[in-house]
Design a protein around this motif. Structure first.
Motif, PDB file in Angstrom:
ATOM      1  N   ARG A 129      10.328  23.862  34.790  1.00  0.00           N
ATOM      2  CA  ARG A 129       9.864  22.486  34.906  1.00  0.00           C
ATOM      3  C   ARG A 129      10.593  21.579  33.909  1.00  0.00           C
ATOM      4  O   ARG A 129      11.046  20.490  34.267  1.00  0.00           O
ATOM      5  CB  ARG A 129       8.351  22.473  34.661  1.00  0.00           C
ATOM      6  N   GLN A 130      10.747  22.065  32.660  1.00  0.00           N
ATOM      7  CA  GLN A 130      11.439  21.251  31.660  1.00  0.00           C
ATOM      8  C   GLN A 130      12.927  21.123  31.979  1.00  0.00           C
ATOM      9  O   GLN A 130      13.510  20.041  31.829  1.00  0.00           O
ATOM     10  CB  GLN A 130      11.261  21.855  30.267  1.00  0.00           C
ATOM     11  N   ALA A 131      13.546  22.229  32.404  1.00  0.00           N
ATOM     12  CA  ALA A 131      14.978  22.181  32.719  1.00  0.00           C
ATOM     13  C   ALA A 131      15.220  21.198  33.858  1.00  0.00           C
ATOM     14  O   ALA A 131      16.116  20.352  33.801  1.00  0.00           O
ATOM     15  CB  ALA A 131      15.483  23.578  33.082  1.00  0.00           C
ATOM     16  N   ASP A 132      14.384  21.289  34.884  1.00  0.00           N
ATOM     17  CA  ASP A 132      14.487  20.391  36.035  1.00  0.00           C
ATOM     18  C   ASP A 132      14.361  18.928  35.590  1.00  0.00           C
ATOM     19  O   ASP A 132      15.120  18.071  36.037  1.00  0.00           O
ATOM     20  CB  ASP A 132      13.390  20.752  37.044  1.00  0.00           C
ATOM     21  N   SER A 133      13.420  18.657  34.689  1.00  0.00           N
ATOM     22  CA  SER A 133      13.192  17.269  34.276  1.00  0.00           C
ATOM     23  C   SER A 133      14.386  16.708  33.503  1.00  0.00           C
ATOM     24  O   SER A 133      14.580  15.508  33.431  1.00  0.00           O
ATOM     25  CB  SER A 133      11.931  17.177  33.418  1.00  0.00           C
ATOM     26  N   MET A 134      15.200  17.597  32.922  1.00  0.00           N
ATOM     27  CA  MET A 134      16.366  17.117  32.170  1.00  0.00           C
ATOM     28  C   MET A 134      17.631  17.106  33.029  1.00  0.00           C
ATOM     29  O   MET A 134      18.729  16.898  32.520  1.00  0.00           O
ATOM     30  CB  MET A 134      16.565  17.980  30.918  1.00  0.00           C
TER      31      MET A 134
END
Lengths: 88, 418
Positions: free
Chosen positions: B193-198
């Motif tokens: 989720r964090q990787a996707d958001s960046m």
């Protein structure tokens, strides 16, 4: 449970055998100069294929002979078994 | 990105939970990336996250053959520890422990990290000596270790077999109080989720079919969804490492073996630590749902099957019952298997390769889950800086030919022996 056909004793259950690893690995020849690369290949590097794999097993709770087994590492199907000194 | 908190939970509850954003997108692959990570498991997802967060590299794709978190990050027994004797392993894992402690806050995702302590049981005086040596090595590296005698162990786990005349009496144990467990799926989802958001593209159901290498330099990959160019490529595929290495004409010091785990039916809380049997290979903890989570030996022969064989499970659970006799009363709920990239000294590889722009992360044996954050962090550093970090400099690919092995267990190259 694998069922392995020992070439000396016939079909036996896996519990009687112990595994000895890749049977295609060849020790560098005795009494000859061995390169570092040659030792590296022999001691550490393995193909570990998905599919047909020729491997050593020992019938440790049976006749105690080392044998060769050709087995599929994905389906565990055993295609053939050989005596240790037989070529595949 | 939507922040997860008690307030967002209440707000969405009033809307009938219909307005939650997707946790990560499902993009079509672009034709070119700065970095492509092959393998959407815990290590691959963590690598992408730290590439974006620590090194500002966001033109990144994760290529996953199945779905993210479907491999070993969803198949392990969730144990997190750093109780290693050798400096390379101890310092690397302890660095990871710091990342674990802050992970829920860092990822804004509750990974349920539970530092409940791990006890390795000892069953002889000799084993107590070995444990005191390992404990001292750990403490020299700043890792907490406590040597427990029989009575101290009995206070913590009174349900273990302390009766007289048992085959493997409990002499004591080595405890790492800061070790523990975490919710494994949440680790994968949190990183994703964090990787996707960046800006990282997570591409699932996309198989790598080949590599484009020219003049010793990597140019891109061929996949079931088309060719993708990349300046740098990181291999992070655990048990499938040899399959991809073959496509690159590389032979590695890795064999793929199968490890099983199982859970019992849920029962009331009885065990609030992780405990390992010292006279064989068995480990056990209790999940928050109440299931006893158990594992042990490899199946013992090369396997890509992702499912196990009963003789090994029976052997492992016999050890479990020797340690905790009450386990014999429980029904088994589930068993499963995962394929392990067993390295020839039992320690991992995080390094560059002879191909320029191709980086390798493999050899985690059966200890990959706990290493997820540290592996991702150091692999991201290795890729971004084109050189290993101090923490993973020992995990080199050429250590086998140079003789700088990190053989924590002293097993040599026979990885199937337990």
């Amino acid at each position: 449970m694998l069922h392995i056909k020992c070439p000396h004793c016939g079909l036996r259950s896996q519990n009687e055998f112990s595994y000895g690893g890749d049977a295609t690995v060849k020790r560098p020849e005795l009494n000859k100069e061995v390169s570092d690369k040659g030792w590296d290949n022999f001691v550490y590097l393995r193909k570990s294929p998905r599919g047909k794999h020729l491997e050593l097993w020992q019938h440790i709770s049976g006749c105690r002979q080392w044998i060769k087994v050709e087995r599929d590492t994905l389906t565990h199907e055993i295609f053939k078994t050989l005596k240790a000194n037989e070529e595949a | 990105m939507q922040k997860y908190s008690v307030f967002s939970l209440i707000k969405n509850a009033f809307k009938g939970h219909k307005d939650w954003e997707v946790a990560w997108k499902d993009p079509t692959p672009k034709s070119e990336y700065d970095v492509v990570i092959i393998g959407g498991g815990g290590h691959g997802l963590a690598t992408a996250y730290y590439l974006a967060k620590e090194h500002n590299i966001t033109k990144v794709a994760i290529i996953e053959k199945g779905w993210i978190g479907g491999g070993n990050v969803g198949r392990n027994t969730t144990i997190i520890r750093s109780n290693y004797m050798h400096d390379e392993n101890g310092l690397f894992s302890e660095f990871g422990m710091d990342l674990w402690r802050n992970m829920s806050q860092d990822l804004n995702f509750n990974v349920m990290f539970s530092p409940r302590g791990i006890i390795n049981l000892a069953h002889s005086d000799a084993q107590m000596n070995v444990y005191s040596r390992r404990g001292n090595s750990m403490r020299l590296n700043g890792i907490d270790a406590v040597l427990l005698n029989r009575e101290e162990v009995r206070k913590i786990i009174p349900m273990a077999d302390f009766s007289e005349n048992v085959r493997f009496p409990i002499f004591g144990g080595l405890m790492q109080p800061s070790a523990g467990t975490a919710r494994h799926d949440a680790v994968a989802w949190g990183y994703a989720r964090q990787a996707d958001s960046m800006g990282v593209d997570i591409i699932q159901n996309c198989e790598v079919t080949g590599f484009d290498v020219s003049n010793g330099k990597i140019l891109g990959i061929r996949t079931s969804k088309g060719d993708i160019k990349a300046k740098k490529i990181g291999l992070c595929v655990a048990g499938s490492t040899n399959i991809l290495a073959e496509k690159l004409n590389m032979t590695l010091p890795i064999e793929t073996h199968l490890l099983q785990a199982c859970v019992s039916e849920p029962i009331k809380p009885i065990l609030d630590n992780v405990v390992t049997f010292g006279a064989g290979h068995f480990y056990c903890s209790q999940s928050d749902k109440g299931e006893m989570v158990m594992g042990g030996d490899l199946d013992g022969y090369n396997s890509y099957a992702q499912r196990g064989n009963l003789p090994t499970l029976q052997h492992v659970l016999t050890e479990g019952i020797a340690m905790f006799p009450f386990l014999s009363k429980l029904k088994m709920l589930r068993t499963w298997g995962g394929i392990m990239d067993m390295s020839m000294d039992g320690s991992p590889i995080i390094d560059k390769t002879h191909i320029d722009g191709l980086y390798l992360n493999c050899g985690w044996c059966y200890g990959g889950f706990k290493a997820t954050p540290a592996s991702g962090w150091t692999f991201a550093h290795t890729i971004a800086q084109d050189r290993p970090h101090e923490l993973n400099s020992g995990y080199s690919l050429n250590r086998f030919s140079t003789g700088h092995l990190i053989d924590e267990k002293g097993l040599g190259t026979k990885t199937w022996i337990s």
